[in-house]
Design a protein around this motif. Sequence first.
Motif, short mmCIF file in Angstrom:
data_model
loop_
_atom_site.label_atom_id
_atom_site.label_comp_id
_atom_site.label_asym_id
_atom_site.label_seq_id
_atom_site.Cartn_x
_atom_site.Cartn_y
_atom_site.Cartn_z
N LEU A 62 0.84 -1.20 0.00
CA LEU A 62 0.00 0.00 0.00
C LEU A 62 0.88 1.25 0.00
N PRO B 22 -3.00 0.41 -6.02
CA PRO B 22 -3.99 -0.02 -5.02
C PRO B 22 -5.42 0.27 -5.48
N PHE B 23 -6.34 -0.53 -5.03
CA PHE B 23 -7.77 -0.45 -5.39
C PHE B 23 -8.04 -0.87 -6.82
N MET C 141 -5.80 -5.34 2.60
CA MET C 141 -5.01 -4.14 2.82
C MET C 141 -4.95 -3.25 1.59
N GLY D 254 -7.02 -3.68 -1.35
CA GLY D 254 -8.13 -3.82 -2.29
C GLY D 254 -9.16 -2.71 -2.26
N GLY D 255 -9.58 -2.29 -1.06
CA GLY D 255 -10.62 -1.28 -0.98
C GLY D 255 -12.02 -1.84 -1.20
N ASN D 256 -12.15 -3.17 -1.27
CA ASN D 256 -13.47 -3.81 -1.25
C ASN D 256 -14.42 -3.28 -2.32
N ILE D 257 -13.96 -3.18 -3.57
CA ILE D 257 -14.79 -2.66 -4.66
C ILE D 257 -15.43 -3.84 -5.40
#
Lengths: 224, 251
Positions: A66, A88-89, A168, A170-173
């Motif tokens: 990250l 990230p993301f 850590m 991903g951002g849960n999208i």
Amino acid sequence: MLTDTALSAIWLTLRLATVTTLLLFLIGTPIAWWLARTRCWLKAPVGAMVALPLVLPPTVIGFYLLVVMGPQGSIGQLTQALGLGVLPFTFWGLVVGSVLYSMPFVVQPLQNAFDAIGERPLEVAATLRAGPLDTFFTVVLPLARPGFITAGILGFAHTVGEFGVVLMIGGNIPDKTRVVSVQIYDHVEALEYAQAHWLSAGMLAFSFVVLLLLYVFNPNGRQR
Amino acid sequence: MHFFRYVFFLFGFLGAGAGAASAEDVQVAVAANFTAPMQAIAAAFEQDTGHKARLAFGSSGKFYAQIRNGAPFQVLLSADDETPARLEREGMAVPGTRFTYAIGRLALWSAQAGAVDARGEVLKQGGYKHVAIANPKLAPYGAAAVEVMQRLGVIEAVRPKLVQGENIAQTHQFVASGNAELGFVALSQVTRDGKLTGGSAWIVPGDLHTPIRQDAVILAAGKGNAAASALMAYLKGEKAKAVIRTYGYDI
């Protein structure tokens, strides 16, 4: 039963694991070959580097990724300079994380397989005037086939089972970074235990089948 | 066999720290957003009363699952008011001990100075790639953030840019590392004594979302524990409230 969000998480997980495994074959094979053949002093440090994800907590890998892939990090600066944005993301950010995280599960079985071949078949091939590439594709690859099967199965399964790193960075999208393990975690946290059970039982069955395949293909367990 | 005696001693030694809490200890499950103030309060509590509070930090959903499955926590400081109420309904908490120990405030925060204006107009103007929020399904701070964006009428524009942390601590990390330019974090994470500790922020007016009531409750395992009731009384006292306010909570 399985909802649309669950299905999309499963599809994403399979896509991630497939891309990761293919990339790991491309990257891991030369590394494993070099580790199996070299007498260079760098062998030990490189081997240790490859094995690091076995002992590091995934949170450490995820946290450093990250930071390093972020806009102020060195890799982040590079990807921005190349016009790729920051990783990230994104799906490709997860791929980078997964490749690092599952590396030892591909490299080590391959290295063992290459080790097991020994010098002799290579010398014979050389006396028959096979070039190095020719030798690799016609002698080494067929002989190391069980190693490749083990490496592929373990790399794929380990990526499917990945959680900490994805959490850590991903951002849960949905459809991009929300993989099955994260989805299960969400369900448990939200007290949706029924959905959590469906997905968890699926993971359990999947993992068992994968390991079963592994033991069926390599019944004597020599190639680990 | 001497070997077994050594092993026995070794386990005894290693297990010593994990023994049952003594009468003056209280095991407290604390919502992640309340970490910093609770550490300060626990230190003062220990000094003032002689009781010791052992703190575990995490999310309310995880604590709920652990408490339902026999975790030895005696007090829960939740990030919401729903979890303690639910535990009480299910007989896992001592009835009549619930109270609101803090009311959370939200901030739209950026790690960069000057990036967020004092009225949060930046949210409407765009020019950012990611907005971090806590998972609205799990975290009250995330649900409040969504509510604010709905009130401002920007939710549809922002939705494709949302990234979710599993809790407010991870959300803060996404913004602090610069991976998300903006994020809705707990005010307590970015202020000390009424001053911003870094970056720039819009302190979201409390009337833009339902109040984030954080409730505490004594759990079934803490029934009759003197330290547990002492801690609850201490949290209601002016000294603890003053600490809670300096960290950006209302109470």
